[in-house]
Design an enzyme around this catalytic site. Sequence first.
Site, PDB file in Angstrom:
ATOM      1  N   SER A 119      96.540  85.944 -17.035  1.00 34.37           N
ATOM      2  CA  SER A 119      97.657  86.553 -16.329  1.00 34.37           C
ATOM      3  C   SER A 119      97.507  86.633 -14.814  1.00 34.37           C
ATOM      4  O   SER A 119      98.278  87.315 -14.153  1.00 34.37           O
ATOM      5  CB  SER A 119      97.925  87.951 -16.893  1.00 34.37           C
ATOM      6  OG  SER A 119      96.995  88.881 -16.388  1.00 34.37           O
ATOM      7  N   VAL A 171      95.856  89.122 -20.884  1.00 37.31           N
ATOM      8  CA  VAL A 171      94.988  87.954 -20.683  1.00 37.31           C
ATOM      9  C   VAL A 171      95.786  86.777 -20.108  1.00 37.31           C
ATOM     10  O   VAL A 171      97.013  86.733 -20.208  1.00 37.31           O
ATOM     11  CB  VAL A 171      94.266  87.529 -21.988  1.00 37.31           C
ATOM     12  CG1 VAL A 171      93.524  88.712 -22.588  1.00 37.31           C
ATOM     13  CG2 VAL A 171      95.231  86.927 -22.982  1.00 37.31           C
ATOM     14  N   LYS A 203      91.786  91.949 -10.561  1.00 37.39           N
ATOM     15  CA  LYS A 203      91.632  91.239  -9.278  1.00 37.39           C
ATOM     16  C   LYS A 203      93.015  90.895  -8.759  1.00 37.39           C
ATOM     17  O   LYS A 203      93.861  90.399  -9.504  1.00 37.39           O
ATOM     18  CB  LYS A 203      90.820  89.953  -9.507  1.00 37.39           C
ATOM     19  CG  LYS A 203      90.783  89.006  -8.317  1.00 37.39           C
ATOM     20  CD  LYS A 203      90.974  87.544  -8.717  1.00 37.39           C
ATOM     21  CE  LYS A 203      92.349  87.267  -9.294  1.00 37.39           C
ATOM     22  NZ  LYS A 203      92.690  85.826  -9.414  1.00 37.39           N
ATOM     23  N   ILE A 256      95.254  88.025 -12.918  1.00 32.92           N
ATOM     24  CA  ILE A 256      94.534  89.155 -12.324  1.00 32.92           C
ATOM     25  C   ILE A 256      93.060  89.118 -12.725  1.00 32.92           C
ATOM     26  O   ILE A 256      92.371  90.134 -12.709  1.00 32.92           O
ATOM     27  CB  ILE A 256      95.201  90.512 -12.646  1.00 32.92           C
ATOM     28  CG1 ILE A 256      95.531  90.634 -14.137  1.00 32.92           C
ATOM     29  CG2 ILE A 256      96.460  90.679 -11.808  1.00 32.92           C
ATOM     30  CD1 ILE A 256      96.156  91.977 -14.507  1.00 32.92           C
ATOM     31  N   GLY A 257      92.604  87.934 -13.054  1.00 34.75           N
ATOM     32  CA  GLY A 257      91.160  87.707 -13.204  1.00 34.75           C
ATOM     33  C   GLY A 257      90.529  88.380 -14.394  1.00 34.75           C
ATOM     34  O   GLY A 257      89.339  88.684 -14.375  1.00 34.75           O
ATOM     35  N   GLY A 273      89.323  87.587 -17.437  1.00 37.60           N
ATOM     36  CA  GLY A 273      88.060  87.036 -17.943  1.00 37.60           C
ATOM     37  C   GLY A 273      86.970  87.084 -16.887  1.00 37.60           C
ATOM     38  O   GLY A 273      85.810  87.387 -17.182  1.00 37.60           O
ATOM     39  N   SER A 274      87.339  86.808 -15.635  1.00 35.42           N
ATOM     40  CA  SER A 274      86.359  86.778 -14.540  1.00 35.42           C
ATOM     41  C   SER A 274      85.812  88.170 -14.249  1.00 35.42           C
ATOM     42  O   SER A 274      84.609  88.351 -14.037  1.00 35.42           O
ATOM     43  CB  SER A 274      87.005  86.235 -13.272  1.00 35.42           C
ATOM     44  OG  SER A 274      87.634  85.002 -13.528  1.00 35.42           O
ATOM     45  N   ASP A 328      86.665  82.456  -9.990  1.00 37.55           N
ATOM     46  CA  ASP A 328      86.971  83.827  -9.550  1.00 37.55           C
ATOM     47  C   ASP A 328      85.825  84.806  -9.792  1.00 37.55           C
ATOM     48  O   ASP A 328      85.914  85.976  -9.416  1.00 37.55           O
ATOM     49  CB  ASP A 328      88.203  84.365 -10.309  1.00 37.55           C
ATOM     50  CG  ASP A 328      89.511  83.948  -9.659  1.00 37.55           C
ATOM     51  OD1 ASP A 328      89.479  83.516  -8.487  1.00 37.55           O
ATOM     52  OD2 ASP A 328      90.548  84.060 -10.322  1.00 37.55           O
TER      53      ASP A 328
HETATM   54  O1  C5P Z   1      87.038  78.129 -12.671  1.00 31.76           O
HETATM   55  P1  C5P Z   1      88.101  78.492 -13.655  1.00 31.76           P
HETATM   56  O2  C5P Z   1      87.675  78.262 -15.066  1.00 31.76           O
HETATM   57  O3  C5P Z   1      88.645  79.860 -13.440  1.00 31.76           O
HETATM   58  O4  C5P Z   1      89.308  77.505 -13.346  1.00 31.76           O
HETATM   59  C1  C5P Z   1      90.267  77.148 -14.321  1.00 31.76           C
HETATM   60  C2  C5P Z   1      90.986  75.884 -13.901  1.00 31.76           C
HETATM   61  O5  C5P Z   1      91.854  76.155 -12.798  1.00 31.76           O
HETATM   62  C3  C5P Z   1      90.111  74.755 -13.426  1.00 31.76           C
HETATM   63  O6  C5P Z   1      89.685  73.948 -14.497  1.00 31.76           O
HETATM   64  C4  C5P Z   1      91.046  73.970 -12.496  1.00 31.76           C
HETATM   65  O7  C5P Z   1      91.925  73.158 -13.226  1.00 31.76           O
HETATM   66  C5  C5P Z   1      91.872  75.078 -11.886  1.00 31.76           C
HETATM   67  N1  C5P Z   1      91.344  75.528 -10.576  1.00 31.76           N
HETATM   68  C6  C5P Z   1      91.508  74.746  -9.454  1.00 31.76           C
HETATM   69  N2  C5P Z   1      91.015  75.178  -8.265  1.00 31.76           N
HETATM   70  C7  C5P Z   1      90.384  76.366  -8.150  1.00 31.76           C
HETATM   71  C8  C5P Z   1      90.214  77.191  -9.281  1.00 31.76           C
HETATM   72  C9  C5P Z   1      90.711  76.741 -10.498  1.00 31.76           C
HETATM   73  O8  C5P Z   1      92.091  73.669  -9.517  1.00 31.76           O
HETATM   74  N3  C5P Z   1      89.912  76.746  -6.969  1.00 31.76           N
END
Ligand code: C5P
Length: 274
Positions: A98, A96, A10, A100-101, A103-104, A133
């Site tokens: 990194s 990982v 990504k 570019i998403g 895990g997502s 993501d």
């Molecule tokens: O949703 P995800 O697990 O990918 O997000 C990881 C962390 O990144 C969240 O816990 C948060 O601290 C931060 N984050 C954020 N705003 C976003 C996406 C992620 O603050 N829109």
Amino acid sequence: MIFEEFAPAKLNLSLSVVGRRADGYHLLESLVAFADIGDRLTAEAAAEFSLTIDGPFAASLNAGADNLVSRAAQLFAERVGRRADVALRLTKNLPVASGIGGGSTDAAATLRALSKLWAAPIPADLPAKLGADVPVCVAGVPAWMSGIGEIVEPAGALPDWGIVLVNPGVALATPAVFKARSGAFSAGGKFMPSLDAIAAAGNDLEAPAIALVPAIATVLAALRGLPGIRVVRMSGSGATCFALFDRPENAAQAAKALKAQAPSAWWIAAGRVA
Ligand code: C5P
């Protein structure tokens, strides 16, 4: 029958941090696209759940229940009202943590594969539960992403641009980068996605990421020195950076030149924007 899904890298071609919610999550506006560089996931019916990880970056991941692929499978199974009786294999080609998403995109590929294997649609609210993501990765097409990632609007097909991806070999945790961000929020705003318009945009997480991992600045400088670059930027919360080119052949040539002079710890891949 084995179902195989590609899990493309990504790319945040632009990323504006436009606000912050009361729960600490940040409001974003980002033009997202994908590359023909990525992981692979296969799913096959089995007596019980298993996840096997191979590929060049397999060692940096654990295959336990907290892996996003496992969580995607378990949550999807619960929602369908069945056991996650599936053998999953993930070939981890992307670095990982990194930007570019990784895990997502793996979680999105898992949902797509299981949707076919189980002949069940992906529940609309499930992707956002797995991570900010994941919805855009499930969409899998160039899109404007907003909210904290749950709003995805297709941006239309992009030209056949070339891309070089470079990671300095340092993992960077997303929460740390958001935490290091300071100052006013951006206004955001969508634009017609041309290379010039993308070059004029930016990534608001670049400065805080560089403060945490100075090697990102070295990568950006190296990319800016390559012939034919049109855009140089960090993706997501880093540390992977990318350069865009008019054509995939230009990207392949530039990557070859870069590999000849780059530190051995750098991961370098060339391809096309998809
Ligand atoms: O949703 P995800 O697990 O990918 O997000 C990881 C962390 O990144 C969240 O816990 C948060 O601290 C931060 N984050 C954020 N705003 C976003 C996406 C992620 O603050 N829109």
